[in-house]
Design a protein around this motif. Sequence first.
Motif, PDB file in Angstrom:
ATOM      1  N   ALA A 496       2.534  49.079  18.274  1.00  0.00           N
ATOM      2  CA  ALA A 496       2.251  47.480  17.932  1.00  0.00           C
ATOM      3  C   ALA A 496       0.639  47.099  18.270  1.00  0.00           C
ATOM      4  O   ALA A 496       0.314  46.235  17.594  1.00  0.00           O
ATOM      5  N   HIS A 497       0.080  47.763  19.309  1.00  0.00           N
ATOM      6  CA  HIS A 497      -1.117  47.466  19.409  1.00  0.00           C
ATOM      7  C   HIS A 497      -2.089  47.919  18.361  1.00  0.00           C
ATOM      8  O   HIS A 497      -2.784  47.234  17.835  1.00  0.00           O
ATOM      9  N   GLY A 567      -2.567  38.825  15.309  1.00  0.00           N
ATOM     10  CA  GLY A 567      -2.788  40.108  15.872  1.00  0.00           C
ATOM     11  C   GLY A 567      -2.961  39.956  17.600  1.00  0.00           C
ATOM     12  O   GLY A 567      -3.845  39.190  18.053  1.00  0.00           O
ATOM     13  N   ILE A 568      -2.297  40.653  18.216  1.00  0.00           N
ATOM     14  CA  ILE A 568      -2.250  40.619  19.599  1.00  0.00           C
ATOM     15  C   ILE A 568      -2.742  42.010  20.431  1.00  0.00           C
ATOM     16  O   ILE A 568      -1.933  42.989  20.145  1.00  0.00           O
ATOM     17  N   LEU A 594       6.188  42.255  14.462  1.00  0.00           N
ATOM     18  CA  LEU A 594       6.343  43.945  14.709  1.00  0.00           C
ATOM     19  C   LEU A 594       5.695  43.819  16.127  1.00  0.00           C
ATOM     20  O   LEU A 594       4.630  43.762  16.464  1.00  0.00           O
ATOM     21  N   ALA A 595       6.546  44.117  17.108  1.00  0.00           N
ATOM     22  CA  ALA A 595       6.280  43.751  18.641  1.00  0.00           C
ATOM     23  C   ALA A 595       6.656  45.274  19.298  1.00  0.00           C
ATOM     24  O   ALA A 595       7.651  46.071  19.084  1.00  0.00           O
ATOM     25  N   ASP A 596       6.287  45.386  20.567  1.00  0.00           N
ATOM     26  CA  ASP A 596       6.408  46.726  21.487  1.00  0.00           C
ATOM     27  C   ASP A 596       8.153  46.861  21.567  1.00  0.00           C
ATOM     28  O   ASP A 596       8.670  45.648  22.015  1.00  0.00           O
ATOM     29  N   ASP A 597       8.807  47.973  21.339  1.00  0.00           N
ATOM     30  CA  ASP A 597      10.012  48.013  21.749  1.00  0.00           C
ATOM     31  C   ASP A 597      10.213  48.942  23.246  1.00  0.00           C
ATOM     32  O   ASP A 597      10.060  49.909  23.096  1.00  0.00           O
ATOM     33  N   ALA A 646       1.067  43.509  19.375  1.00  0.00           N
ATOM     34  CA  ALA A 646       1.965  42.703  18.462  1.00  0.00           C
ATOM     35  C   ALA A 646       1.121  42.382  17.128  1.00  0.00           C
ATOM     36  O   ALA A 646       0.022  42.244  17.055  1.00  0.00           O
ATOM     37  N   ALA A 647       2.039  42.425  15.895  1.00  0.00           N
ATOM     38  CA  ALA A 647       1.377  41.979  14.762  1.00  0.00           C
ATOM     39  C   ALA A 647       2.267  41.167  14.128  1.00  0.00           C
ATOM     40  O   ALA A 647       3.708  41.603  14.022  1.00  0.00           O
ATOM     41  N   ILE A 648       2.125  39.607  13.827  1.00  0.00           N
ATOM     42  CA  ILE A 648       3.221  38.946  13.178  1.00  0.00           C
ATOM     43  C   ILE A 648       2.581  38.189  12.163  1.00  0.00           C
ATOM     44  O   ILE A 648       1.433  37.834  12.005  1.00  0.00           O
TER      45      ILE A 648
END
Length: 658
Positions: A496-497, A567-568, A594-597, A646-648
């Motif tokens: 996600a990064h 974007g994070i 779209l985030a860290d699982d 993350a990407a949102i």
Amino acid sequence: MKIPNNLRLIVNMRFYLTLCSALFLVNCSSKTDHIEMVYGQTGTSLFQLKNKQLAYTVKKEGQMVLDTSLLGVTIDGKNLGSNSKISFLNQDKVTLKYALNGIKKMADYKGNIHSYEITEADGFKWKLEFQLSNDGVAYRYKVPGSGSRTVLGEATTFKLPESTRVWYFERDSDWKLKSHAGEWLSADISEMPTVSKMGPVQGLTLTCELPMGGYALLAEAALYNYSGMRLKAIGNNSFKANFTEGDQGFVVDGTITTPWRCILLADDLNALANNTMVASLNPAPNSELFADTSWIKPGKSVWHWWSGKYVDFREEQDMVDDALALDFEYNMVDDGWEAWEDKWKKIAELCSYAQDKGVGIFVWKHSKEINFPENDYTIMGHFLDSVKQAGAVGVKVDFMNGQDKYIIDFDEALLRKAAERKLMVNFHGCQQSSGEYRTYPNEVTREGIRGLEVNHMQEGPLTASHNAALPFTRYVTGHGDYTPLGFTEPGETSWAHQLGTLIAFYSPFNCIAENTQFLLNNEAIAPALNFIKSVPTVWDETYVLPQSKIGELAAIARKKDDDWYLGILSSGSSKEMTIDLNFLKDGEYSAEILADDIEAQPINLEGLNKEANLRQWNTAIPFKKLTEMVSVEGKVTIQLAANGGAAIRFIRSKVEVK
């Protein structure tokens, strides 16, 4: 009518102060005389020291940003500014509004330019110009003359407050100052003379966290017909201008106009990331050369290098097919195509094949093979003619490996000659941006950055903290060819990064690193494929979330048309982050997250990329996709893995008008 004594006193005092000010501007020659320049909360004082050396200070909201710092330039052995008289010439307003391909759709810049005539003891006259705006302070030297003249250096210094934290890029080799591809680190200003084993000279830019709050960024703008400036830490919390040519200097013909020496100012990271002073100090594009700019088209590109496809002709045709499948606009054909048999026939065939599919071709070239200034770079012109005739749309020129005047002249000649042929340019192995992309909008990206290709190298991989620093250091002055997105070799970062870098970093020509077949066919990537296809490369607005901190967290929201993207990039331990959605406009949005699982099993990276050197980072945290409806009044909470991100995408709901 009788004037009251107190009013008479006020009138007389105003007259006296006006008279003193006028007399002072005509003849300023002692340390007690200061010329004050102010624009909004930005202030600069110009004066002479007791030894008659020119100096200046910079303040922001009354707080000292630069204490007494020297001015001057040495030409043909003469130290201009060391024994001078200052005379005011004029003050003009600067109002600019122009289109950008990058962090925002339009740059809106206002300031004042102050011009002074400097008279040396022998009567020689030259000009010193200052420009002040809400974005900062800049100055340059304009020295008239004719014939070939040698610039032997500058007295230019920048003295920062004690306890300033300086962000600089570091590399354990002399490539540090050749390619500007170092890791972003920070140190107290007092440590800067000794912090690097490569010596006290640092490349631009330097981002400075000020002890009283806010930021200053040291840069240069409009780097033409001059050598690129570096900064040498000389102690006493000061940096001094430094040049590659050293004591031998460099030759400039005719009038010498230095680049602008810039001190960008910002109260917070949002203001810093949105600062357009460097671009605005560059000349506007030539109206004839760029009368038509329809051929300058932002977009994403496929690239063989990450996946080990070493420029085989058939494989490059496959890359074109993959670009089409990914909705990418370009294929970057890297080093090796010139070894093809009948290379120009083959590259023309590839360009024709790509054009039929709506894909443009960029071709790579080593700079040393076309950097011959004779007859206005005739050899360069012949090469570009062949590129154009073959049907390519742009060139990637590599390994300039420096910023001496010889290289800077080459850079501008390439941009000019490429524009004459309607070709776009991607610079690699080069220095950072000094805003040249405003004057030459066909510069669609440049390296001068420690990008993802380092993950393939022995000195890699990139750290998460480096990534979290980039939007507030290197990217402030212009686009960067980081070549993002590396799922198969992400180093210490999460997937996600990696997705977040597509938003947090910007490049009108965005060359995507990852193996195209991996993107198209790996089931774990499938939930993000539509995002990867559709994420823009240029933006209408940019907003930095207040939680951001250099090197620790970069949370960058960008708008394109009706939609927003966030974007994070996080560095360090895992954390929970609550996002205030106040940057959205009115209405409802579908948030695709779209985030860290963090609860999933880490992805095993072994065998995913035959070119990878995974070292100890042989697993990665995968991402998950969530969707929820949100609005400007709402918040979103996500969990960030260690070195995660993350990407949102916030897709605005369409409301039917009845």
